[in-house]
Write a protein that holds these residues in place. Structure first.
Motif, PDB file in Angstrom:
ATOM      1  N   ALA B  72       0.823  -1.219   0.000  1.00  0.00           N
ATOM      2  CA  ALA B  72       0.000   0.000   0.000  1.00  0.00           C
ATOM      3  C   ALA B  72       0.852   1.261   0.000  1.00  0.00           C
ATOM      4  O   ALA B  72       0.497   2.260  -0.623  1.00  0.00           O
ATOM      5  N   ALA B  73       1.961   1.212   0.706  1.00  0.00           N
ATOM      6  CA  ALA B  73       2.797   2.411   0.802  1.00  0.00           C
ATOM      7  C   ALA B  73       3.812   2.479  -0.334  1.00  0.00           C
ATOM      8  O   ALA B  73       4.521   3.472  -0.477  1.00  0.00           O
ATOM      9  N   GLY B  74       3.879   1.419  -1.107  1.00  0.00           N
ATOM     10  CA  GLY B  74       4.813   1.406  -2.225  1.00  0.00           C
ATOM     11  C   GLY B  74       6.266   1.232  -1.826  1.00  0.00           C
ATOM     12  O   GLY B  74       7.159   1.830  -2.423  1.00  0.00           O
ATOM     13  N   VAL B  75       6.513   0.441  -0.804  1.00  0.00           N
ATOM     14  CA  VAL B  75       7.901   0.178  -0.387  1.00  0.00           C
ATOM     15  C   VAL B  75       8.092  -1.322  -0.152  1.00  0.00           C
ATOM     16  O   VAL B  75       7.150  -2.104  -0.279  1.00  0.00           O
ATOM     17  N   GLN B  76       9.293  -1.701   0.189  1.00  0.00           N
ATOM     18  CA  GLN B  76       9.587  -3.091   0.513  1.00  0.00           C
ATOM     19  C   GLN B  76       9.195  -3.383   1.958  1.00  0.00           C
ATOM     20  O   GLN B  76       9.259  -2.490   2.806  1.00  0.00           O
ATOM     21  N   PRO B  77       8.858  -4.650   2.232  1.00  0.00           N
ATOM     22  CA  PRO B  77       8.542  -5.009   3.616  1.00  0.00           C
ATOM     23  C   PRO B  77       9.650  -4.617   4.598  1.00  0.00           C
ATOM     24  O   PRO B  77       9.376  -4.117   5.694  1.00  0.00           O
ATOM     25  N   SER B  78      10.860  -4.820   4.178  1.00  0.00           N
ATOM     26  CA  SER B  78      11.957  -4.521   5.101  1.00  0.00           C
ATOM     27  C   SER B  78      11.983  -3.042   5.510  1.00  0.00           C
ATOM     28  O   SER B  78      12.434  -2.706   6.600  1.00  0.00           O
ATOM     29  N   THR B  79      11.499  -2.198   4.633  1.00  0.00           N
ATOM     30  CA  THR B  79      11.477  -0.773   4.960  1.00  0.00           C
ATOM     31  C   THR B  79      10.578  -0.496   6.166  1.00  0.00           C
ATOM     32  O   THR B  79      10.887   0.345   7.005  1.00  0.00           O
ATOM     33  N   LEU B  80       9.492  -1.243   6.248  1.00  0.00           N
ATOM     34  CA  LEU B  80       8.609  -1.083   7.406  1.00  0.00           C
ATOM     35  C   LEU B  80       9.361  -1.407   8.686  1.00  0.00           C
ATOM     36  O   LEU B  80       9.243  -0.697   9.696  1.00  0.00           O
ATOM     37  N   VAL B  81      10.124  -2.465   8.630  1.00  0.00           N
ATOM     38  CA  VAL B  81      10.888  -2.866   9.811  1.00  0.00           C
ATOM     39  C   VAL B  81      11.927  -1.804  10.150  1.00  0.00           C
ATOM     40  O   VAL B  81      12.065  -1.393  11.304  1.00  0.00           O
ATOM     41  N   ARG B  82      12.632  -1.338   9.136  1.00  0.00           N
ATOM     42  CA  ARG B  82      13.640  -0.305   9.399  1.00  0.00           C
ATOM     43  C   ARG B  82      12.995   0.961   9.949  1.00  0.00           C
ATOM     44  O   ARG B  82      13.548   1.621  10.822  1.00  0.00           O
ATOM     45  N   PHE B  83      11.816   1.263   9.452  1.00  0.00           N
ATOM     46  CA  PHE B  83      11.102   2.432   9.966  1.00  0.00           C
ATOM     47  C   PHE B  83      10.823   2.279  11.458  1.00  0.00           C
ATOM     48  O   PHE B  83      11.098   3.187  12.255  1.00  0.00           O
ATOM     49  N   ALA B  84      10.318   1.117  11.815  1.00  0.00           N
ATOM     50  CA  ALA B  84      10.027   0.859  13.229  1.00  0.00           C
ATOM     51  C   ALA B  84      11.299   0.964  14.067  1.00  0.00           C
ATOM     52  O   ALA B  84      11.313   1.579  15.133  1.00  0.00           O
ATOM     53  N   GLN B  85      12.360   0.413  13.550  1.00  0.00           N
ATOM     54  CA  GLN B  85      13.612   0.434  14.300  1.00  0.00           C
ATOM     55  C   GLN B  85      14.179   1.839  14.424  1.00  0.00           C
ATOM     56  O   GLN B  85      14.768   2.196  15.438  1.00  0.00           O
ATOM     57  N   SER B  86      13.975   2.634  13.391  1.00  0.00           N
ATOM     58  CA  SER B  86      14.490   4.001  13.451  1.00  0.00           C
ATOM     59  C   SER B  86      13.780   4.815  14.524  1.00  0.00           C
ATOM     60  O   SER B  86      14.272   5.835  14.981  1.00  0.00           O
ATOM     61  N   LEU B  87      12.627   4.356  14.936  1.00  0.00           N
ATOM     62  CA  LEU B  87      11.901   5.039  16.008  1.00  0.00           C
ATOM     63  C   LEU B  87      12.231   4.442  17.372  1.00  0.00           C
ATOM     64  O   LEU B  87      11.717   4.894  18.386  1.00  0.00           O
ATOM     65  N   GLY B  88      13.062   3.417  17.358  1.00  0.00           N
ATOM     66  CA  GLY B  88      13.519   2.851  18.624  1.00  0.00           C
ATOM     67  C   GLY B  88      12.868   1.527  18.987  1.00  0.00           C
ATOM     68  O   GLY B  88      13.206   0.930  20.007  1.00  0.00           O
ATOM     69  N   TYR B  89      11.949   1.069  18.176  1.00  0.00           N
ATOM     70  CA  TYR B  89      11.318  -0.214  18.468  1.00  0.00           C
ATOM     71  C   TYR B  89      12.222  -1.352  18.021  1.00  0.00           C
ATOM     72  O   TYR B  89      13.092  -1.166  17.174  1.00  0.00           O
ATOM     73  N   SER B  90      11.955  -2.521  18.571  1.00  0.00           N
ATOM     74  CA  SER B  90      12.786  -3.663  18.216  1.00  0.00           C
ATOM     75  C   SER B  90      12.427  -4.149  16.815  1.00  0.00           C
ATOM     76  O   SER B  90      13.239  -4.726  16.117  1.00  0.00           O
ATOM     77  N   GLY B  91      11.215  -3.928  16.411  1.00  0.00           N
ATOM     78  CA  GLY B  91      10.792  -4.352  15.080  1.00  0.00           C
ATOM     79  C   GLY B  91       9.412  -3.813  14.775  1.00  0.00           C
ATOM     80  O   GLY B  91       8.851  -3.029  15.552  1.00  0.00           O
ATOM     81  N   PHE B  92       8.860  -4.248  13.687  1.00  0.00           N
ATOM     82  CA  PHE B  92       7.561  -3.737  13.267  1.00  0.00           C
ATOM     83  C   PHE B  92       6.449  -4.098  14.245  1.00  0.00           C
ATOM     84  O   PHE B  92       5.577  -3.283  14.549  1.00  0.00           O
ATOM     85  N   SER B  93       6.517  -5.318  14.742  1.00  0.00           N
ATOM     86  CA  SER B  93       5.448  -5.782  15.614  1.00  0.00           C
ATOM     87  C   SER B  93       5.266  -4.871  16.824  1.00  0.00           C
ATOM     88  O   SER B  93       4.148  -4.565  17.235  1.00  0.00           O
TER      89      SER B  93
END
Lengths: 293, 293
Positions: B72-93
DNA sequence: CTCGATTCAGAATAAATTTTCCACTATTGC
DNA sequence: GCAATAGTGGAAAATTTATTCTGAATCGAG
């Protein structure tokens, strides 16, 4: 006779196998709810336990995992799966999707009305209308969640004491701008619509100043001239009220107050119903604030 | 000094590692929202894209899987994970759980709001907004009952085969007219907005003929020039589609097709939410009819 | 009581989703 | 313009989550 025959066959199996198998699992929440309620008394102990937990905590059913729910309901994970299967679903995930849809779509009072509208849908174009009604109604109802009351109050206060109210909105946002100009004018506000006729928006806004407020309405894709004009107004010290569809709108950056409207979209198109409701509410709320103080 | 020391330490780490690591990721939605907003501009392109999608569609963030959101956002799944991590979370979940909590908790707040709408009639701005939401949603839902499917179909058909589509709406109806002009233009209809600039509506409509359709939007009190122009167009053989708030509207008399919108009113004011929804549905239904035939 | 059937818990398996990794590309600072 | 650094996409690995299966427990009828 085929379909009827089929039906009876299924039905008799269903009776034989007690509650273990079903042909058509409910696809909407209300049907699911009644089915669970109807069967609850005839269910084995653990399944009844799950049934109860499911109806008592529909939110958790939508958002949690099998393991979490099993723990919360005091049963084994596999029991959740058997519960789902006893209702005719292929597994827990299928059941959960019904709870999730419910969580997404629920909103009070209008559900019934819309369901009725849906059932009566006949010819092709009329069905399109129904879908728009559905979408627009949801957008409007969502306004209550997306608008932060404090921001709306602040916007009303800004308008109430503005020396002049400038209104800017181009392309898709223009209908909203023109409506605001109409409504505010009727309510005796010093409203000026920057309609950019003859590309003279900059001239129209030439005398904007610190005592003035600019309402800028802008949706993706953002019109460059709108952004330019907002920056100009901000530079001259005017207060900006931004009405946008995303907090990332370039207009938001300059704004004193941000009102975010998320219109549900249908295909590539977005209605303006929610935005119009917001515009009208803003006009009247401002008048009330002005006349009270 | 402990807390301050702690703060600076975190801060310096944060600067060193850029936005890659954070000590304390937000646990509640509001904090998360502001953090994303604050960082958005400094984010790399794809992460910014995700940030935007996340705040624009919080519900989907709560309910969808990484793969669905990535699409939906037009990116790779891994980008979602990196996004979450860049905010300090351990992962997307971990990030998703914040969105889920928000989805769970927003409900009671909303119910409270609506309850407040029903009994109170105070002048507090946020309360006015609630009442408008209520009114507008009702108007929109009512559309399904007041619009006769056959008439809507007929209107779509007329537009689909019109040589030119003229659009006329003044004063309160003007926002609807301008929206229709925008939407129909976008859909590649030969749309002409009779905006009456310089009082030249008669000139703008001078060449209207039997192959053309005029959409006339008119609400009580009816603008005389609108009625005049409708009569002129009817005299020249053009088909008229009337969008009005009453079948007794003078515009209705001349019309081939009548679409009646009853907007629920709140005090002396009427919203345009339902009319806007109708306008949009009409535009798209016409396009479908045209492209099908 | 005892047989037979149903239900259950828990382990084992299968499926899905998330996360990590790495080669490649773009960006930034010098 | 060239390193150094940061960001990206894709696919493989790891983890989580759902589902199935089996033997044991429970229940009910005779």
């Amino acid at each position: 006779m085929q379909p009827l025959d089929h039906f009876w066959k299924i039905h008799s199996i269903s009776l034989m196998d007690d509650v273990t198998q079903d042909a058509e699992p409910p696809r909407d929440f209300e049907a699911l709810r009644s089915k669970i309620l109807a069967r609850h008394d005839a269910m084995p102990k653990r399944l009844a336990q799950v049934a109860r937990h499911a109806l008592d905590h529909p939110d958790r059913m939508a958002l949690s995992t099998v393991a979490e729910l099993a723990e919360a309901a005091g049963v084994q994970p596999s029991t959740l799966v058997r519960f789902a299967q006893s209702l005719g679903y292929s597994g827990f995930s299928e059941l959960q999707s019904v709870f999730r849809a419910q969580l997404r779509d629920r909103w009070p009072d209008y559900r019934e009305r819309l369901a009725r509208v849906k059932d009566e849908s006949g010819a092709e174009p009329a069905r399109i209308l129904d879908r728009f009604i559905d979408t627009a109604a949801r957008s409007v109802a969502d306004l209550g969640r997306t608008i932060i009351p404090g921001e709306f109050d602040a916007a009303s206060a800004l308008l109430a004491r503005a020396a002049h109210v400038y209104i800017l909105g181009q392309r898709r946002a223009f209908p909203v701008a023109s409506y605001l100009a109409y409504a505010l004018g009727k309510l005796d506000f010093p409203a000026i619509l920057l309609d950019n006729i003859g590309s003279m928006a900059d001239v129209q806004a030439g005398r904007i100043g610190p005592a003035d407020t600019l309402i800028a309405i802008s949706f993706n894709p953002y019109t460059p001239s709108t952004i330019d004009l907002v920056r100009f107004a901000a530079g001259r010290g005017a207060a900006i009220i931004a009405i946008t569809d995303s907090v990332f709108s370039p207009v938001s950056a300059e704004a004193r107050v941000r009102l975010e409207v998320i219109e549900a979209d249908l295909g590539a198109f977005r209605s303006l119903s929610a935005t119009m409701a917001l515009a009208m509410a803003l006009a009247i709320a401002s008048a009330e604030v002005r006349d009270a103080g």
